[in-house]
Design a protein around this motif. Sequence first.
Motif, PDB file in Angstrom:
ATOM      1  N   GLY A 159      44.925  35.389  28.400  1.00 56.90           N
ATOM      2  CA  GLY A 159      45.731  35.679  27.223  1.00 56.90           C
ATOM      3  C   GLY A 159      46.606  36.898  27.434  1.00 56.90           C
ATOM      4  O   GLY A 159      46.311  37.771  28.258  1.00 56.90           O
ATOM      5  N   GLU A 160      47.661  36.955  26.654  1.00 57.13           N
ATOM      6  CA  GLU A 160      48.658  38.031  26.836  1.00 57.13           C
ATOM      7  C   GLU A 160      48.035  39.408  26.708  1.00 57.13           C
ATOM      8  O   GLU A 160      48.384  40.325  27.455  1.00 57.13           O
ATOM      9  CB  GLU A 160      49.779  37.844  25.816  1.00 57.13           C
ATOM     10  CG  GLU A 160      50.929  38.824  25.999  1.00 57.13           C
ATOM     11  CD  GLU A 160      52.089  38.530  25.063  1.00 57.13           C
ATOM     12  OE1 GLU A 160      52.956  39.413  24.907  1.00 57.13           O
ATOM     13  OE2 GLU A 160      52.114  37.411  24.496  1.00 57.13           O
ATOM     14  N   ASP A 161      47.117  39.579  25.792  1.00 54.18           N
ATOM     15  CA  ASP A 161      46.488  40.885  25.588  1.00 54.18           C
ATOM     16  C   ASP A 161      45.036  40.908  26.064  1.00 54.18           C
ATOM     17  O   ASP A 161      44.297  41.846  25.748  1.00 54.18           O
ATOM     18  CB  ASP A 161      46.548  41.256  24.102  1.00 54.18           C
ATOM     19  CG  ASP A 161      47.975  41.400  23.597  1.00 54.18           C
ATOM     20  OD1 ASP A 161      48.810  41.916  24.367  1.00 54.18           O
ATOM     21  OD2 ASP A 161      48.238  40.966  22.459  1.00 54.18           O
ATOM     22  N   GLU A 162      44.660  39.886  26.813  1.00 50.05           N
ATOM     23  CA  GLU A 162      43.271  39.777  27.253  1.00 50.05           C
ATOM     24  C   GLU A 162      43.033  40.633  28.494  1.00 50.05           C
ATOM     25  O   GLU A 162      43.838  40.629  29.428  1.00 50.05           O
ATOM     26  CB  GLU A 162      42.932  38.320  27.543  1.00 50.05           C
ATOM     27  CG  GLU A 162      41.464  38.077  27.851  1.00 50.05           C
ATOM     28  CD  GLU A 162      41.172  36.592  28.060  1.00 50.05           C
ATOM     29  OE1 GLU A 162      40.013  36.176  27.851  1.00 50.05           O
ATOM     30  OE2 GLU A 162      42.118  35.844  28.422  1.00 50.05           O
ATOM     31  N   SER A 163      41.939  41.343  28.518  1.00 46.41           N
ATOM     32  CA  SER A 163      41.614  42.178  29.676  1.00 46.41           C
ATOM     33  C   SER A 163      41.163  41.305  30.839  1.00 46.41           C
ATOM     34  O   SER A 163      40.757  40.145  30.663  1.00 46.41           O
ATOM     35  CB  SER A 163      40.508  43.171  29.328  1.00 46.41           C
ATOM     36  OG  SER A 163      39.267  42.504  29.191  1.00 46.41           O
ATOM     37  N   ARG A 164      41.195  41.878  32.032  1.00 53.25           N
ATOM     38  CA  ARG A 164      40.748  41.186  33.235  1.00 53.25           C
ATOM     39  C   ARG A 164      39.295  40.728  33.096  1.00 53.25           C
ATOM     40  O   ARG A 164      38.957  39.576  33.387  1.00 53.25           O
ATOM     41  CB  ARG A 164      40.900  42.109  34.441  1.00 53.25           C
ATOM     42  CG  ARG A 164      40.509  41.474  35.786  1.00 53.25           C
ATOM     43  CD  ARG A 164      40.567  42.505  36.893  1.00 53.25           C
ATOM     44  NE  ARG A 164      41.891  43.104  36.987  1.00 53.25           N
ATOM     45  CZ  ARG A 164      42.915  42.588  37.665  1.00 53.25           C
ATOM     46  NH1 ARG A 164      42.760  41.445  38.308  1.00 53.25           N
ATOM     47  NH2 ARG A 164      44.079  43.220  37.691  1.00 53.25           N
ATOM     48  N   ARG A 165      38.441  41.628  32.612  1.00 53.17           N
ATOM     49  CA  ARG A 165      37.019  41.303  32.554  1.00 53.17           C
ATOM     50  C   ARG A 165      36.720  40.267  31.473  1.00 53.17           C
ATOM     51  O   ARG A 165      35.858  39.400  31.646  1.00 53.17           O
ATOM     52  CB  ARG A 165      36.203  42.579  32.351  1.00 53.17           C
ATOM     53  CG  ARG A 165      36.157  43.458  33.611  1.00 53.17           C
ATOM     54  CD  ARG A 165      35.243  44.665  33.444  1.00 53.17           C
ATOM     55  NE  ARG A 165      35.008  45.346  34.706  1.00 53.17           N
ATOM     56  CZ  ARG A 165      35.760  46.324  35.201  1.00 53.17           C
ATOM     57  NH1 ARG A 165      36.825  46.732  34.512  1.00 53.17           N
ATOM     58  NH2 ARG A 165      35.468  46.880  36.366  1.00 53.17           N
ATOM     59  N   ASP A 166      37.450  40.336  30.347  1.00 62.19           N
ATOM     60  CA  ASP A 166      37.246  39.321  29.310  1.00 62.19           C
ATOM     61  C   ASP A 166      37.685  37.937  29.816  1.00 62.19           C
ATOM     62  O   ASP A 166      37.037  36.920  29.534  1.00 62.19           O
ATOM     63  CB  ASP A 166      38.019  39.681  28.050  1.00 62.19           C
ATOM     64  CG  ASP A 166      37.365  40.827  27.280  1.00 62.19           C
ATOM     65  OD1 ASP A 166      36.174  41.104  27.544  1.00 62.19           O
ATOM     66  OD2 ASP A 166      38.042  41.436  26.429  1.00 62.19           O
ATOM     67  N   HIS A 167      38.762  37.921  30.560  1.00 65.41           N
ATOM     68  CA  HIS A 167      39.211  36.649  31.140  1.00 65.41           C
ATOM     69  C   HIS A 167      38.171  36.110  32.109  1.00 65.41           C
ATOM     70  O   HIS A 167      37.846  34.910  32.118  1.00 65.41           O
ATOM     71  CB  HIS A 167      40.564  36.837  31.853  1.00 65.41           C
ATOM     72  CG  HIS A 167      41.041  35.608  32.544  1.00 65.41           C
ATOM     73  ND1 HIS A 167      41.159  35.520  33.910  1.00 65.41           N
ATOM     74  CD2 HIS A 167      41.407  34.392  32.045  1.00 65.41           C
ATOM     75  CE1 HIS A 167      41.593  34.313  34.249  1.00 65.41           C
ATOM     76  NE2 HIS A 167      41.759  33.606  33.134  1.00 65.41           N
ATOM     77  N   GLU A 168      37.584  36.989  32.911  1.00 62.58           N
ATOM     78  CA  GLU A 168      36.584  36.549  33.883  1.00 62.58           C
ATOM     79  C   GLU A 168      35.337  36.010  33.185  1.00 62.58           C
ATOM     80  O   GLU A 168      34.705  35.056  33.675  1.00 62.58           O
ATOM     81  CB  GLU A 168      36.218  37.700  34.811  1.00 62.58           C
ATOM     82  CG  GLU A 168      37.337  38.062  35.790  1.00 62.58           C
ATOM     83  CD  GLU A 168      36.972  39.224  36.690  1.00 62.58           C
ATOM     84  OE1 GLU A 168      35.805  39.682  36.654  1.00 62.58           O
ATOM     85  OE2 GLU A 168      37.844  39.684  37.453  1.00 62.58           O
ATOM     86  N   LYS A 169      34.992  36.590  32.033  1.00 65.21           N
ATOM     87  CA  LYS A 169      33.834  36.068  31.288  1.00 65.21           C
ATOM     88  C   LYS A 169      34.076  34.621  30.884  1.00 65.21           C
ATOM     89  O   LYS A 169      33.172  33.775  30.960  1.00 65.21           O
ATOM     90  CB  LYS A 169      33.578  36.917  30.043  1.00 65.21           C
ATOM     91  CG  LYS A 169      33.006  38.298  30.341  1.00 65.21           C
ATOM     92  CD  LYS A 169      32.845  39.102  29.040  1.00 65.21           C
ATOM     93  CE  LYS A 169      32.341  40.508  29.333  1.00 65.21           C
ATOM     94  NZ  LYS A 169      32.237  41.321  28.086  1.00 65.21           N
TER      95      LYS A 169
END
Length: 536
Positions: free
Chosen positions: A57-67
Motif C-alpha cells: 500500500g502507498e502508506d504501508e510500511s515494509r514490515r507491515d507489507h511483509e506480514k
Amino acid sequence: MTRIAGLASNRGRNLLHVDDLEPGGADLAVVLSNHADAPVLDAAEDRDIPTEVVEQGEDESRRDHEKRVVEALADYDVDFVCLDGYMRVLSETFLDSVPLTLNVHPSLLPAFPGMDAHEQVLDANVSVTGCTVHVVTDAVGDDGAVRDEDVDAGPIVTQEPVPVYADDDRADLKERVLYDAEFEAYPRAIRWFANGDLDASADGVTVDADDGGDFPARRLASADRADSLRYGENPHQDAAVYRDDTCEEASVVHADQLNEGAKALSYNNYNDADAALNLVKEFDDPAAAVIKHTNPAGCATADTLADAYSDALATDAKSAFGGIVALNRVCDAETAERVADSFKEVVVAPGYTDAALDALREKSNLRILSVGELGEPTELQTEKALVGGRLVQERDLWAPSTEDFEVVTERDPTEEEIETMLFAWRVLKHVKSNGILFADGTETVGLGVGQVSRVDAVEIAATKAERDAEGKDADGAVMASDAFFPFPDAVEEAADAGVEAIVQPGGSKNDDKVIDAADEHGMAMVFTGHRCFRHD
C-alpha cells in the motif's frame, strides 16, 4: 515432496525453469508477486500453479507489507522460499516467519552486489562474471531503512561463472548469466536442499553433496577458441575447435602445422588425427597407423618407422586413401616418401627431419602436424557431449601383460601368438565396437568395425583380410575381440578364415561352448578379464 514458495516481481524465469526441472523432486507450490501485472502470474496460472498477489500500500510500511506476505503463504505449507527478481529488500519480519529463503544474484558475490550488477561488471572491465545463490539475510534497520552494506551479503550456497567478452553489452550479459549460470546454479541449490544435502542458515552454509575427487559434484571446464572451422562433420554444420592450455600431453589441438598454404584442418581432420595420435601412443616400438573415420584402416610396429608405415598401409590401402597417418617417431625421409606416395589428408608425428618435410611438402594440401615429444598420458578422463549434459569417464589406458592372460583352451598360445595378442589388444582399444581385429606378428591383417553383430564383425574382418590386405592374409592370424563372444558362431567363422589363436575378455554364459569350439579347431584362446568397448 519439497514445497517451494516462489517470489517474483516480473517474469520469474528461474522459477518457471525450476518448475520444469523439479530438481530433487521439489515442487513449486505457490508463486507470489508484489505486482498484480507481473508476467510470472499468468505463466504460473497456465501451469496450474497457485498464485498470490500482495502489493504494498502507498502508506504501508515494509514490515507491515511483509506480514501480509507471510499471511498469504501460510496455507501452502512450504519448506523454503526462492526469490527470483523479487524487488524488495527483506527484513526479519519475513525471514524469521518462513523457512530458509534463497536468492539468486547476477554476479559472483561479494563483487557487484545490489542493483545494476551487469553494468557494474562492464564498468569494471572484468573477464568473468556469473551468478550467486545465497541465503537471504536481514538488511533492514530498525527505522525501516535499507542497510546497503547488508544487501546480498548472506552466506553463499553456490556460484556459476560465465565469461565476459569484449563486445558484450548489458543485454548480452543478462541473457548469458540467466541461461548459462542461473539456470545451472539455482536448480543445483534446490536439489541439494530437497535431497537433504544443504544445511543453510544466516550463520553459514554446509553442502554435503558438494564433493570433489575424480568425478566431482560440480564440474567446470574452461577453454579458449583456437580456431573457427570451415564446417563441422558436414558442410551445413558450423564448428570451432577450443584449446585447453592446461593439457600437457601431446595433442593435435596444440600441434604446429608445418605445411604453409595447406587448407585449414577441418572438424573431421581434428577428430581423426586425435584418434590416430592416441593409437600410436600405445607403442614403444616404431609404430604407424592409418585412420579413416576414427577407425584404424591399419596399424603396425616394426624395426623401422618406414616399415611400420608400409605394413600398416598394406592392411587396407584402398580404405587408407584420403586417411590420416600417425607416427610415434620423428618422421624420416624414407617414411615421408612412402606417406607422400598416395593421397593422405594429414600426417601427425612428434617431429620431422628436414628431408622428410621436403618430401611431404610436395603435397601442397597435406596438413603436417608436429606434436612434439609424446611423453606419458596426463589427460586421464574423456568426455562426450550429450544433448542436455555430458558423459565423463576414465580414459581407457589399460592394456594386458602376459600375466593377465588366462589360457582357457587345451592348446597354449605360442610365444609369437602371445606377442601378437599383446599388440592386437592395444590396437583393438581404438576400434569402434563391435570390433574384431585380425593380426599377424605386430601388424593388422583385417578389421571388422562398428558392427551391431559380433559375428558380422568377424565376417567383415575375414573378408577385408582376404580381399584388401596386400601380401598378408588371415592364415595363422590371431583374432582379438573387444567383448566376449555370446555364441560359438564367431569362433567357427574365424576358424574358417584361418585364425589359429584368439584373445577376448571372456565372461559370457556360453564361454564353455565357445571354448569347446576353439578346442575342436585346435585354437589357442586366452581371456583378459577386461573388455575394451569404444562406442564413439
